[in-house]
Every structure is written in C-alpha cells, then in structure tokens.
Design a protein around this motif. Structure first.
Motif, mmCIF file in Angstrom:
data_model
loop_
_atom_site.group_PDB
_atom_site.id
_atom_site.type_symbol
_atom_site.label_atom_id
_atom_site.label_comp_id
_atom_site.label_asym_id
_atom_site.label_seq_id
_atom_site.Cartn_x
_atom_site.Cartn_y
_atom_site.Cartn_z
ATOM 1 N N ASN A 12 0.821 -1.209 0.000
ATOM 2 C CA ASN A 12 0.000 0.000 0.000
ATOM 3 C C ASN A 12 0.859 1.264 0.000
ATOM 4 O O ASN A 12 0.504 2.255 -0.639
ATOM 5 N N PHE A 13 2.008 1.231 0.706
ATOM 6 C CA PHE A 13 2.903 2.393 0.767
ATOM 7 C C PHE A 13 3.483 2.731 -0.610
ATOM 8 O O PHE A 13 3.544 3.890 -1.016
ATOM 9 N N LEU A 14 3.947 1.704 -1.333
ATOM 10 C CA LEU A 14 4.548 1.940 -2.647
ATOM 11 C C LEU A 14 3.523 2.403 -3.676
ATOM 12 O O LEU A 14 3.886 3.026 -4.674
ATOM 13 N N LYS A 15 2.228 2.089 -3.382
ATOM 14 C CA LYS A 15 1.200 2.486 -4.335
ATOM 15 C C LYS A 15 0.824 3.959 -4.195
ATOM 16 O O LYS A 15 0.137 4.493 -5.066
ATOM 17 N N ARG A 16 1.286 4.586 -3.152
ATOM 18 C CA ARG A 16 0.962 5.995 -2.960
ATOM 19 C C ARG A 16 1.788 6.861 -3.907
ATOM 20 O O ARG A 16 2.940 6.541 -4.230
ATOM 21 N N ARG A 17 1.284 8.012 -4.318
ATOM 22 C CA ARG A 17 1.925 8.872 -5.300
ATOM 23 C C ARG A 17 3.242 9.466 -4.790
ATOM 24 O O ARG A 17 4.181 9.618 -5.560
ATOM 25 N N TRP A 18 3.309 9.828 -3.600
ATOM 26 C CA TRP A 18 4.502 10.525 -3.084
ATOM 27 C C TRP A 18 5.587 9.561 -2.620
ATOM 28 O O TRP A 18 6.656 9.974 -2.169
ATOM 29 N N ALA A 19 5.374 8.246 -2.720
ATOM 30 C CA ALA A 19 6.329 7.271 -2.182
ATOM 31 C C ALA A 19 7.677 7.344 -2.936
ATOM 32 O O ALA A 19 8.740 7.508 -2.344
ATOM 33 N N TYR A 20 7.606 7.198 -4.253
ATOM 34 C CA TYR A 20 8.858 7.178 -5.039
ATOM 35 C C TYR A 20 9.593 8.524 -5.012
ATOM 36 O O TYR A 20 10.822 8.559 -4.843
ATOM 37 N N LEU A 25 14.289 11.745 -3.112
ATOM 38 C CA LEU A 25 14.790 12.895 -2.361
ATOM 39 C C LEU A 25 15.679 12.475 -1.198
ATOM 40 O O LEU A 25 16.714 13.098 -0.925
ATOM 41 N N ALA A 26 15.267 11.424 -0.523
ATOM 42 C CA ALA A 26 16.057 10.939 0.609
ATOM 43 C C ALA A 26 17.416 10.443 0.131
ATOM 44 O O ALA A 26 18.462 10.713 0.750
ATOM 45 N N SER A 27 17.449 9.731 -1.004
ATOM 46 C CA SER A 27 18.704 9.232 -1.553
ATOM 47 C C SER A 27 19.617 10.386 -1.973
ATOM 48 O O SER A 27 20.834 10.392 -1.718
ATOM 49 N N ALA A 28 19.026 11.390 -2.624
ATOM 50 C CA ALA A 28 19.816 12.550 -3.060
ATOM 51 C C ALA A 28 20.406 13.289 -1.865
ATOM 52 O O ALA A 28 21.558 13.750 -1.897
ATOM 53 N N ALA A 29 19.615 13.410 -0.798
ATOM 54 C CA ALA A 29 20.103 14.100 0.390
ATOM 55 C C ALA A 29 21.286 13.370 1.005
ATOM 56 O O ALA A 29 22.278 13.981 1.434
#
Length: 309
Positions: A12-20, A25-29
């Motif tokens: 359900n988390f991965l299906k949300r729009r803001w997940a990816y 953003l976290a990886s870039a940070a």
C-alpha cells in the motif's frame, strides 16, 4: 491469511503517489551530504599543510627544496661587502661604448690587447673577502698563475658568475652557496698587474659575457629573457699556456733585437777604429813632409848666400 495481511502495508505504501519521489529525495540528500563531508575534510587537510620555505626541505614528493624558485627571487649584487667603498679599476668592454671608453677597457699583456670581459673591483689596494653575487652551485675551482685563481658558480642552466684573481679558496666544486657567502679573498694576477689587489668579476649567459653593471640589482629572470646575439665581445681572455708562449716569443724577439743592435754597435766601433788607424799614418807623414820641405828651403837659401860671397 496472516502472510497476506503482513504484505499489504508495504504494498500500500509503494502504491501511494509521493512514495517514489520521497525515496529519490532521501537518496539525493544522503549523496549530497556525503560529498559535502568529503570536501570539508579535504579543506581541513589543505589548511593544515605548511608551504613555507625556510631553507629546510619540505615534505614534498621528492623531499627537495625549491632552490630554483628561491634564486629567481634574488637580484645580482656586487661580490663585496660595502660596495660604496669599492673602486672599478677597469670597466667592461662594451661594443656600444665610445672609442675612448673601449680603449680604457682594454687589458695589455704580452704586446697584445684584450677586451675586458668583466669588471675589476678593488678596495684601495687592500685585501677583502669575495662574496657570492647570487645563490648557486660551485662548478669550477681552478688555480691559474696568469689570470689569477678562478671560481665559477652556476645559478641557472647556462647562467654563471665568474670570480678571478682570487686566493684562499673557501669553497669546492659541488658546494651550494648562499648569496653573500664568502668564497675567497681578493688577490693579484699577472694578466692585469695594474689593478693590484682586486677581483675580476664576470656574469655570463651561454658563455657570453655581459656587463655586470647593467645587471646589479636585477633578477635572474631579467638575464634569462635578455637577447645577447649582438652583445658578444670578440676576443676572449688569453689561455694561460698560450699567453705565456706568446710572452716568451715576444721576449725572445726583444732579446734578439737587442743582440743584433749590440752586434751592429760593435761592428761600427771596429770600423771606426780601422778608419782612425788609416788616418793616423797620413797625419804622421804630413809633419815629416813639412820638415823635409823646410830643410830643402834652408839648403837652397844657404847655397844662394854662398854664391853671393
């Protein structure tokens, strides 16, 4: 059922729009933070390094001091202490100088004229220390009975200073000397006896002598950039053996001329004596002839008197 229930929250988390976008953003940070940390560490290390040079080798790759850079910051100076107390006994022979100045810059030796390749420096006839005009490496230390003992110091490839008519060497070939360091004492030379106690100082680039007075208080770079094609002075200083041979030949010629003159004078004296001897009998015969004539006259007079009686 329980396993399906456990998988449902993550799916359900991965299906949300803001997940990816959030993951990106976290990886870039994380990546940017790592880069900044690495650069900050390098800046600290660079500031910790000491690039100053105080005559001691630095911790560079080859563990050697940057001597060439240090020399390039120096200016040529007179090879004596207290230059204001010195006298230039003979100037450099400049091809662009007047005829009078060129004549004054000639050295006479063995009935030959040689253009002075440097300047002859003295201190009122007194002995003094000869100093290195610039830091460098000693490449020549040689005894020379004619020109005076010689020291050469190389400062850059092809650029050397030469010190002649010196004595009491204080350096040897291979020594690294500092500007102002004593390398010998002023002496005399047969080549230029008129200068008395002095040092003959030269600056050369690619074995071409330049006027030292034009480069005092100027950097090594100034001479490196100079164009000397038209500055070369024709007529080097004599080689010791060749000059001595020429002097011996000149002396032999003078001796022969003196001997020939003495022979001519002796022959003239002998001829004069012969002429005097020839004139003497004539002088002796003349009085005798006069006496004979007087006797004849007296006899004639006596006969005349007798006839009268």
């Amino acid at each position: 059922m329980r396993e399906e229930e456990k998988k449902q929250p993550s799916q359900n988390f991965l299906k949300r729009r803001w997940a990816y976008p959030a993951i990106y953003l976290a990886s870039a940070a994380i990546i940017i933070t790592g880069i900044l940390w690495y650069q900050a560490g390098n800046d600290v290390n660079e500031k910790a390094k000491d690039y100053s040079y105080d005559g001691v080798p630095t911790d560079n790759e080859f563990n050697q001091p940057a001597e060439e850079v240090n020399r390039s910051l120096e200016n040529f100076v007179m090879p004596v202490s207290s230059p204001e107390d010195t006298v230039i006994e003979k100037q450099f022979y400049d091809t662009e100088a007047s005829a009078e100045e060129q004549e004054a810059a000639l050295v006479v030796y063995g009935n030959m004229y040689y253009p002075n390749q440097g300047v002859d420096i003295s201190k009122d006839g007194k002995e003094f220390d000869v100093l290195a005009a610039m830091s460098g490496t000693v490449t020549k230390v040689q005894e020379d009975s004619l020109l005076g003992n010689t020291i050469e110091i190389e400062h850059s490839k092809g650029i050397v200073t030469r010190y002649q008519s010196v004595k009491d060497f204080e350096v040897a070939v291979g020594d690294v000397v500092d500007q102002g360091q004593a390398i010998a004492k002023a002496g005399k030379s047969l080549f230029n006896e008129e200068a008395g106690v002095h040092v003959h100082f030269e600056i050369r680039k690619a074995n071409v002598a330049v006027n030292p007075l034009e480069y005092f208080n100027k950097s090594l770079a100034t001479l490196q950039e100079a164009q000397l094609e038209d500055k070369k002075v024709s007529g080097e200083q004599p080689d010791a053996e060749a000059a001595q041979e020429n002097a011996a030949e000149d002396q032999a010629s003078e001796d022969k001329a003196t001997e020939d003159k003495a022979t001519e004078d002796k022959a003239a004296e002998e001829n004069g004596a012969d002429d005097a001897a020839e004139e003497k009998p004539e002088a002796e015969q003349k009085p005798k002839q006069e006496n004979a004539d007087q006797k004849d006259d007296a006899a004639d007079n006596g006969s005349d008197v007798k006839d009268e009686e």
